[in-house]
Design an enzyme around this catalytic site. Structure first.
Site, PDB file in Angstrom:
ATOM      1  N   THR A  10      67.218  11.368 143.284  1.00 39.70           N
ATOM      2  CA  THR A  10      66.337  12.039 142.316  1.00 39.70           C
ATOM      3  C   THR A  10      64.874  11.789 142.678  1.00 39.70           C
ATOM      4  OG1 THR A  10      68.016  11.775 140.611  1.00 39.70           O
ATOM      5  CG2 THR A  10      65.762  12.186 139.855  1.00 39.70           C
ATOM      6  N   ASN A  39      77.018  19.822 145.401  1.00 40.88           N
ATOM      7  CA  ASN A  39      77.773  18.713 144.820  1.00 40.88           C
ATOM      8  C   ASN A  39      79.080  19.141 144.164  1.00 40.88           C
ATOM      9  OD1 ASN A  39      75.271  19.652 143.473  1.00 40.88           O
ATOM     10  ND2 ASN A  39      76.196  18.760 141.656  1.00 40.88           N
ATOM     11  N   GLN A  44      74.530  15.063 149.183  1.00 39.81           N
ATOM     12  CA  GLN A  44      75.990  15.194 149.250  1.00 39.81           C
ATOM     13  C   GLN A  44      76.491  15.357 150.679  1.00 39.81           C
ATOM     14  OE1 GLN A  44      78.217  14.702 146.996  1.00 39.81           O
ATOM     15  NE2 GLN A  44      76.974  14.663 145.150  1.00 39.81           N
ATOM     16  N   SER A  52      70.789   9.601 149.278  1.00 43.49           N
ATOM     17  CA  SER A  52      71.077   8.626 148.229  1.00 43.49           C
ATOM     18  C   SER A  52      72.177   7.690 148.715  1.00 43.49           C
ATOM     19  CB  SER A  52      71.530   9.365 146.964  1.00 43.49           C
ATOM     20  OG  SER A  52      71.935   8.438 145.990  1.00 43.49           O
ATOM     21  N   ALA A  53      71.961   6.372 148.552  1.00 44.13           N
ATOM     22  CA  ALA A  53      72.911   5.387 149.098  1.00 44.13           C
ATOM     23  C   ALA A  53      74.283   5.471 148.437  1.00 44.13           C
ATOM     24  CB  ALA A  53      72.339   3.982 148.922  1.00 44.13           C
ATOM     25  N   HIS A  54      74.312   5.733 147.115  1.00 50.40           N
ATOM     26  CA  HIS A  54      75.603   5.593 146.427  1.00 50.40           C
ATOM     27  C   HIS A  54      76.576   6.734 146.716  1.00 50.40           C
ATOM     28  CE1 HIS A  54      75.306   8.221 142.685  1.00 50.40           C
ATOM     29  NE2 HIS A  54      74.036   8.205 143.018  1.00 50.40           N
ATOM     30  N   THR A 109      57.694  -4.237 145.115  1.00 50.14           N
ATOM     31  CA  THR A 109      58.498  -5.026 146.055  1.00 50.14           C
ATOM     32  C   THR A 109      59.784  -4.282 146.368  1.00 50.14           C
ATOM     33  OG1 THR A 109      57.554  -7.034 145.144  1.00 50.14           O
ATOM     34  CG2 THR A 109      59.606  -7.285 146.400  1.00 50.14           C
ATOM     35  N   CYS A 157      79.330  17.737 130.691  1.00 44.93           N
ATOM     36  CA  CYS A 157      79.581  17.433 129.287  1.00 44.93           C
ATOM     37  C   CYS A 157      78.420  16.607 128.754  1.00 44.93           C
ATOM     38  CB  CYS A 157      80.878  16.638 129.197  1.00 44.93           C
ATOM     39  SG  CYS A 157      81.330  16.279 127.520  1.00 44.93           S
TER      40      CYS A 157
HETATM   41  N1  PLP Z   1      71.072  15.650 144.639  1.00 42.38           N
HETATM   42  C1  PLP Z   1      72.387  15.890 144.621  1.00 42.38           C
HETATM   43  C2  PLP Z   1      72.919  17.079 145.355  1.00 42.38           C
HETATM   44  C3  PLP Z   1      73.247  15.046 143.914  1.00 42.38           C
HETATM   45  O1  PLP Z   1      74.558  15.309 143.895  1.00 42.38           O
HETATM   46  C4  PLP Z   1      72.699  13.937 143.232  1.00 42.38           C
HETATM   47  C5  PLP Z   1      73.564  13.038 142.437  1.00 42.38           C
HETATM   48  O2  PLP Z   1      74.564  13.452 141.875  1.00 42.38           O
HETATM   49  C6  PLP Z   1      71.314  13.722 143.294  1.00 42.38           C
HETATM   50  C7  PLP Z   1      70.532  14.596 144.011  1.00 42.38           C
HETATM   51  C8  PLP Z   1      70.672  12.562 142.603  1.00 42.38           C
HETATM   52  O3  PLP Z   1      70.859  11.366 143.326  1.00 42.38           O
HETATM   53  P1  PLP Z   1      70.699   9.951 142.614  1.00 42.38           P
HETATM   54  O4  PLP Z   1      71.874   9.782 141.712  1.00 42.38           O
HETATM   55  O5  PLP Z   1      70.685   8.952 143.730  1.00 42.38           O
HETATM   56  O6  PLP Z   1      69.405   9.979 141.882  1.00 42.38           O
END
Ligand code: PLP
Length: 381
Positions: free
Chosen positions: A77, A151, A179, A199-201, A237, A322
């Protein structure tokens, strides 16, 4: 350590968040135990700096960039926001965003106060390049925002072609690759993107850390004032442990790319089973991520599918979002011209720890639930 919540369950919601890779847990733990502030000049500080710079090189390698092009941030984000805000600071006064972009792009664009033009997609979710060429043929300098992969549907956008059009018009192309990373091979130079969000997660790293990768033409603007970390772009930091986990996940994702690509076979086998029961695959006519399946089934509401599978230990997600107990139709599926399918679509997404058996079990449970529902409806009729 407590028993992981996901143990014994089938987790097929990697596009929401990936299971954290053991390599990332190890790197995070080592960084936390080592401690140290990367800005400190003593031994602990120098070790923390080395951890951050190793991770920077690992994340850069995931997308074919130079380490110096990587700015670490709090997630996808923030990366999308930094790209859009930097483009505006660089003189862009027109925002063109793909119709199926993530809220991180869409809401940032809408909050900018500038006019936002929505770039349509076809029935498969592919961005319309002719529309873009026409839109760019006149008007002020623009930023185009086009995600590399969606996504919900996993549809892969024609980013290289879009970048050529945006460049020819002197604009800035921002690519949300959150994604796509770790699921298909990415080369920022080949794509021609000016900025790229990660995004790492989503790749098996921790939540709360991401990166913006800058191409040679992008001029990024400082977002946070303070100590001048991240080359003055983002003070504060560094999240050393999170960054270490991101780097380790990126390295593992590069290694695992062939295995993840091979999941398309298991994904397609599930798609065939569900299609025989009446499901429609969204984006089927477009190139897609190998581990994402978005299907819609008339008379089988998204939330019912998610709840029924969850009770049987299989986790997937609704294509529809939702909020406060009310299911909203999926904007992506509506933009594809399938508003009628938007409340009956689900997303099934695998990842680094997914086995063939997970895809098979998901199909078994789904088909049982669907058949039970049909039998109930028949006996009620
Ligand atoms: N962009 C896409 C295409 C995503 O699927 C997501 C998270 O679902 C994001 C951005 C946002 O990433 P983050 O959760 O690391 O802020």
């Amino acid at each position: 350590m407590s028993e992981p919540l996901l143990s014994g369950k089938v987790y097929l919601d990697y596009n929401a968040t990936s299971k954290v890779r053991p390599e990332a847990i190890d790197a995070i733990t080592r960084a936390l135990v080592a401690g140290g502030n990367p800005s400190s000049v003593h031994a602990a500080g120098r070790a923390a700096r080395a951890t951050v710079e190793t991770a920077r090189a690992e994340v850069a390698a995931l997308v074919g960039a130079e380490p110096a092009a990587v700015t670490f941030l709090s997630g996808g984000t923030e990366a999308d926001a930094l790209a859009i805000d930097s483009a505006i600071a660089d003189g862009v006064c027109r925002l063109i965003i793909g119709a199926t972009e993530h809220e991180a792009v869409r809401e940032t664009a809408l909050a900018s106060g500038l006019a936002v033009e929505v770039w349509p997609v076809d029935g498969n979710g592919l961005a319309d390049l002719e529309w873009l060429a026409a839109a760019l043929s006149d008007g002020p300098r623009a930023i185009g925002c086009l995600m590399l992969a969606n996504n919900e549907t996993g549809v892969i956008q024609p980013v290289t072609e879009a970048a050529a059009l945006v460049r020819a018009a002197g604009g800035w192309l921002h690519v949300d690759a959150v994604q796509a990373a770790g699921k298909i091979s990415i080369d920022i130079n080949g794509l021609g993107a000016d900025t790229l969000a990660l995004s790492a997660h989503k790749i098996g790293g921790p939540q709360g850390v991401g990166a913006l990768i800058a191409g040679p033409r992008a001029r990024l603007t400082r977002q946070l004032h303070g100590g001048g970390q991240e080359r003055g772009l983002r003070s504060g930091t560094e999240n050393v442990a999170g960054i270490a986990g991101f780097g380790a996940a990126a390295r593992a994702a590069i290694r695992d790319l062939p295995a993840l690509t091979a999941q398309a076979v298991w994904r397609d086998a599930l798609a065939r089973r569900l299609s025989m029961a009446g499901a429609i695959v969204l984006g089927e006519g477009a190139p897609r991520l190998p581990q994402t399946l978005c299907v819609s089934t008339a008379d089988f509401a998204s939330d019912l599918q998610v709840m029924t599978l969850d009770l049987a230990g299989v986790m997937i997600s609704a294509g529809a979002a939702c909020t406060s107990g009310k299911v909203k139709p999926s904007r992506t599926i509506e933009a594809m011209g399938h508003a009628d399918l938007a409340l009956t679509s689900v997303r099934i997404s695998g990842g680094w720890a997914t086995s063939e058996n997970d895809w098979i079990r998901c199909g078994d449970i789904w088909l049982e639930a669907h058949a039970r529902l049909a039998a109930r409806r028949r006996s009620a009729a």
